[in-house]
Design a protein around this motif. Structure first.
Motif, mmCIF file in Angstrom:
data_model
loop_
_atom_site.group_PDB
_atom_site.id
_atom_site.type_symbol
_atom_site.label_atom_id
_atom_site.label_comp_id
_atom_site.label_asym_id
_atom_site.label_seq_id
_atom_site.Cartn_x
_atom_site.Cartn_y
_atom_site.Cartn_z
ATOM 1 N N SER A 36 0.849 -1.197 0.000
ATOM 2 C CA SER A 36 0.000 0.000 0.000
ATOM 3 C C SER A 36 0.881 1.243 0.000
ATOM 4 N N GLU A 37 0.590 2.187 -0.907
ATOM 5 C CA GLU A 37 1.327 3.445 -0.980
ATOM 6 C C GLU A 37 0.367 4.589 -1.259
ATOM 7 N N LEU A 38 0.706 5.747 -0.706
ATOM 8 C CA LEU A 38 0.013 6.986 -1.052
ATOM 9 C C LEU A 38 1.089 7.941 -1.573
ATOM 10 N N LEU A 84 -2.948 11.678 1.674
ATOM 11 C CA LEU A 84 -3.942 10.764 2.213
ATOM 12 C C LEU A 84 -5.276 10.864 1.493
ATOM 13 N N GLU A 85 -5.530 11.990 0.840
ATOM 14 C CA GLU A 85 -6.819 12.153 0.173
ATOM 15 C C GLU A 85 -6.965 11.252 -1.047
ATOM 16 N N SER A 86 -5.861 10.663 -1.515
ATOM 17 C CA SER A 86 -5.971 9.772 -2.676
ATOM 18 C C SER A 86 -6.536 8.411 -2.298
ATOM 19 N N ALA A 87 -6.660 8.102 -0.989
ATOM 20 C CA ALA A 87 -7.285 6.846 -0.544
ATOM 21 C C ALA A 87 -8.791 6.941 -0.736
ATOM 22 N N ARG A 88 -9.417 5.815 -1.030
ATOM 23 C CA ARG A 88 -10.855 5.772 -1.281
ATOM 24 C C ARG A 88 -11.515 4.744 -0.353
ATOM 25 N N ARG A 108 -4.015 1.913 -2.420
ATOM 26 C CA ARG A 108 -3.986 3.310 -1.981
ATOM 27 C C ARG A 108 -4.472 3.383 -0.536
ATOM 28 N N GLY A 109 -3.564 3.205 0.405
ATOM 29 C CA GLY A 109 -3.911 3.213 1.820
ATOM 30 C C GLY A 109 -4.332 1.855 2.345
ATOM 31 N N CYS A 110 -4.689 0.967 1.424
ATOM 32 C CA CYS A 110 -5.117 -0.379 1.813
ATOM 33 C C CYS A 110 -4.778 -1.329 0.684
ATOM 34 N N GLY A 148 -14.898 -9.274 5.187
ATOM 35 C CA GLY A 148 -15.038 -9.045 6.620
ATOM 36 C C GLY A 148 -14.467 -7.707 7.059
ATOM 37 N N TYR A 149 -13.636 -7.080 6.200
ATOM 38 C CA TYR A 149 -13.096 -5.755 6.496
ATOM 39 C C TYR A 149 -13.385 -4.830 5.325
ATOM 40 N N ASN A 150 -14.001 -3.692 5.602
ATOM 41 C CA ASN A 150 -14.296 -2.677 4.595
ATOM 42 C C ASN A 150 -13.440 -1.453 4.916
ATOM 43 N N PHE A 151 -12.476 -1.159 4.031
ATOM 44 C CA PHE A 151 -11.530 -0.076 4.294
ATOM 45 C C PHE A 151 -12.255 1.250 4.461
ATOM 46 N N SER A 152 -11.838 2.004 5.490
ATOM 47 C CA SER A 152 -12.363 3.335 5.747
ATOM 48 C C SER A 152 -11.176 4.277 5.932
ATOM 49 N N THR A 153 -11.177 5.404 5.248
ATOM 50 C CA THR A 153 -10.029 6.317 5.301
ATOM 51 C C THR A 153 -9.692 6.782 6.715
ATOM 52 N N PRO A 154 -10.658 6.921 7.656
ATOM 53 C CA PRO A 154 -10.264 7.279 9.025
ATOM 54 C C PRO A 154 -9.325 6.269 9.674
#
Length: 730
Positions: free
Chosen positions: A191-193, A198-202, A209-211, A258-264
């Motif tokens: 994972s890279e940003l 950080l705003e490029s993560a969805r 992208r973050g995950c 089972g895991y849904n990525f969340s930017t927070p």
């Protein structure tokens, strides 16, 4: 004997049809574990082969229920083999890309918590660990490596599912490895940003992208056959310029979706762990492992074969990386559902209740049958409703209806004439089938006519129902009696039944309900007993509004009930086993003198000597050894009497509505070497009686010994209780 009128016969036919319809529509809850075994821990169902008590699970499937939580929570037992290991240490990156530990490791262990079990899919879900690395400054990290270990190097039935789980990494710049090395080629995902934006993560995206997400590769992780240790590791980049706002990176094995990525989750060090305080969901495969696989068709099943239900089949399976060559799972056959690991666990599906799965045309009539269903077309139509081919067949249908109606009318008229002529003959046939000639010769028991007892068998006279039939209260002359209508088809026939009734009629004891007589002129014999005015001990102990019994009366009930059972076991010409000792079968007269009822029913049941494939009696009081072996002995009655003793001194049901067992509670106190003071009924637990109550509890514990040979005889129990009673009254 008077011949019944036509209206009486019509009423009988209607009652038979109504009863058949009620039985056909009965929807019983399917069992998921052995009789007498708890099947829930809090909100979680625990189906066999998993279990909570000795004798309730297969090896490797034990579950513990922690009641310190509300609701209680379930954990895999054997913490030395099934556990989560947490290793904490501080690290700094060095020039070759590896990490230098700055402190000694702090290691702790946690049990693996169970989420749910699906026998149908052969999987269990647990709360899995999350490995994290959190920056303490721009160069140093605090690593919390978490690994879940299942089983041991010598075997075990559980393993992390390779097909149903994935590896996930979360962080602004992180690579998740399989634990073998930290080179870029060994990364499961990365994972890279770019630029640290950080705003490029969805949200919801784990595309890097973050995950990041990758398939689980157990062949590279620490895995040995059925033993699985899953411990994803992090490969962190140095010069983390976002260490203050986005200090943590995470790695985990988690159930697919089972895991849904969340930017927070990228901000701070509490967001992701806060979403999963117990851990993330992980799916475990399970199978029956050992030295045997599925038997070939026509071959004898291996010892301790797990697929014991009718209408079930075996599927060879593997567990873990390479799996055991000899392991398998059990499945219910098509058109059946339930638990194939217990007797009669696979039950027929009523396909008509699931029209979306089992098609039946709107012009058809869905009819369930064993192992499938039919969909005949409605009257006046022809074809197959399962195929949607129902077509009208006019004008022939009118002729068919008229002809059918005429035939039915003729058949009904002829049937009534036939029934009127045969009724008297059938009554005599019933009498002979039920052993009437044998009982006539004995001349020791009263034989009632059907007309004497039938008026008693009214709904208004119904007073109870047991495992073997319904009971009605009525008057015969000047005597109040209880008439037992036994379940159709359960009793022995001919001379066997007659001989057993003769044996019962010869049992005369002040603590055993007296058999007055019987009626043999009906399909299922009616048994007439003396009536006890104070009802059952169960009602006295547990019905609201009943005045609690004092300790003297309870001790007297225990001593006299034991004396009655001891008489049956050792002082009659033929040993009589009760088979269903419980408070509901201990009746009390107006002076609270107990009398054992249903005491010989077990001998009247049609079965092969002492063995029976169908367990009889109340499972809450049933001897676990009898449940496993099917062999009913006098020590089976001793075990059940031990449960009754605990119920007497605690005034708690053997198993309450929350599946709590007083047997478990008292046994647990005994194992801890503690006095069971808090378990006694507060109405009798006064200081001067605590020693007596503790002695009674100890006697019950002896009766509950799983080693049958270590249980005392009923004569010994009766003698000791009599001494306690006389000592108290002296």
């Amino acid at each position: 004997m008077p011949t019944p009128s036509r209206s009486q016969l019509l009423q009988i036919l209607l009652l038979i049809l109504a009863g058949a319809a009620a039985i056909d529509g009965k929807d019983e809850q399917q069992p998921i574990t052995y009789p007498g075994c708890p099947d829930k821990c809090g909100d979680i169902s625990i189906p066999f082969p998993f279990g909570l008590m000795p004798g309730c699970f297969r090896e490797g499937f034990e579950v513990t229920c922690d009641h310190s939580f509300d609701p209680p929570r379930a954990f895999l037992a054997d913490g030395d083999r099934n556990r989560i290991t947490v290793t904490e240490r501080d690290e700094s990156p060095i020039s070759d890309g590896s990490y230098l530990s700055n402190s000694d490791s702090n290691i702790s262990y946690w049990p693996v918590e169970l989420m749910d079990v699906s026998v149908d899919r052969s999987v269990a879900r647990v709360y899995g660990p999350i490995t994290s690395a959190c920056s303490t400054n721009s160069t140093n990290y605090k690593l919390e490596a978490q690994a879940m270990t299942l089983g041991s190097l010598t075997g075990g039935p559980l393993a992390v599912s390779e097909a149903l789980n994935v590896v996930v990494g979360v962080g602004w710049k992180v690579g998740v490895t399989d634990g073998s090395s930290y080179t870029s080629s060994s990364l499961a995902c990365r994972s890279e940003l770019p630029g640290g934006h950080l705003e490029s993560a969805r949200n919801g995206s784990c595309a890097g992208r973050g995950c990041c997400e990758a398939a689980l590769r157990q062949e590279s992780s620490t895995s040995y056959g059925p033993v699985t240790e899953v411990a994803p590791e992090l490969s962190l980049e140095s010069n983390n310029s976002l260490w203050e706002t986005s200090p943590c990176s995470y790695a985990m094995v988690v159930e697919k979706s089972g895991y849904n990525f969340s930017t927070p989750d990228l901000y701070g060090d509490k967001a992701l762990p806060g979403r999963f305080p117990r851990g993330v969901p992980v799916v475990l495969d399970f199978a029956i492992v050992g030295d045997a696989a599925c038997p070939q068709k026509g071959k004898r099943p291996p010892p301790n074969y797990a697929c014991v239900s009718n209408n079930s089949y075996c599927v060879n399976a593997t567990v873990g990386q390479s799996g055991y060559a000899l392991s398998y799972v059990c499945k219910c056959s098509e058109h059946y559902e339930g638990n194939p690991y217990i007797a009669n666990g696979c039950q027929d599906i009523d396909e008509c209740k699931f029209p979306d799965l089992y098609y039946c045309s709107s012009n058809g009539i869905c009819k369930n049958r064993q192992g499938g269903y039919d969909c005949p077309c409605k009257p006046g139509m022809k074809g197959d409703g399962k195929l949607g081919h129902c077509a009208e067949k006019f004008p022939l249908v009118a002729k068919v209806i008229v002809g059918t109606t005429s035939c039915i009318f003729v058949i009904v008229v002829m049937s009534f004439i036939f029934l009127l002529r045969k009724e008297k003959k059938k009554t005599r046939e019933f009498y002979e089938k039920n052993g009437g000639p044998t009982l006539e010769k004995a001349k020791i028991i009263k034989l009632f006519k059907k007309e004497e007892l039938m008026p008693i068998l009214k709904d208004s006279n119904f007073i109870g129902k047991g495992n073997f039939g319904e009971v009605f209260k009525g008057n015969l002359g000047n005597e109040v009696v209880a008439v037992k209508k036994t379940i159709n088809g359960n009793l022995l026939e001919n001379e066997q039944f007659a001989n057993e009734v003769i044996i019962q009629s010869q049992v005369i004891h002040r603590n055993i309900v007296r058999l007055i007589g019987c009626c043999l002129e009906v399909d299922t014999p009616l048994l007439v007993y003396e009536f006890l005015s104070n009802g059952s001990l169960h009602d006295i102990l547990h019905s609201k509004g009943k005045k609690p019994l004092n300790l003297d009366i309870r001790l007297s009930i225990a001593a006299q009930s034991a004396d009655g059972l001891a008489y049956m076991h050792s002082k009659t010409n033929t040993k009589i086993l009760h088979g269903d000792v419980k408070p509901a079968n201990i009746l009390l007269d107006d002076k609270f003198v107990p009398k054992i009822s249903d005491f010989g029913i077990s001998r009247l049941i049609a079965r092969d000597r002492q063995h029976t494939a169908k367990v009889i009696g109340d499972m809450s009081y049933m001897d676990p050894v009898y449940l496993q072996s099917g062999l009913l002995t006098e020590k089976s009655d001793v075990y059940s009497f031990g449960v009754v003793l605990l119920e007497l001194i605690s005034r708690k049901k053997a198993i309450d509505s929350d599946n709590n067992s007083i047997v478990n509670d008292f046994l647990e106190a005994h194992r801890r070497g503690e006095r069971a003071t808090e378990l006694f009924d507060s109405q009798i637990a006064v200081a001067e009686d605590l020693e007596l109550l503790q002695n009674l509890a100890g006697m019950a514990i002896e009766c509950l010994n799983l080693d049958v040979d270590q249980r005392p005889a009923m004569t010994d129990i009766a003698h000791r209780l009599l001494i306690m009673k006389e000592s108290r009254n002296s």
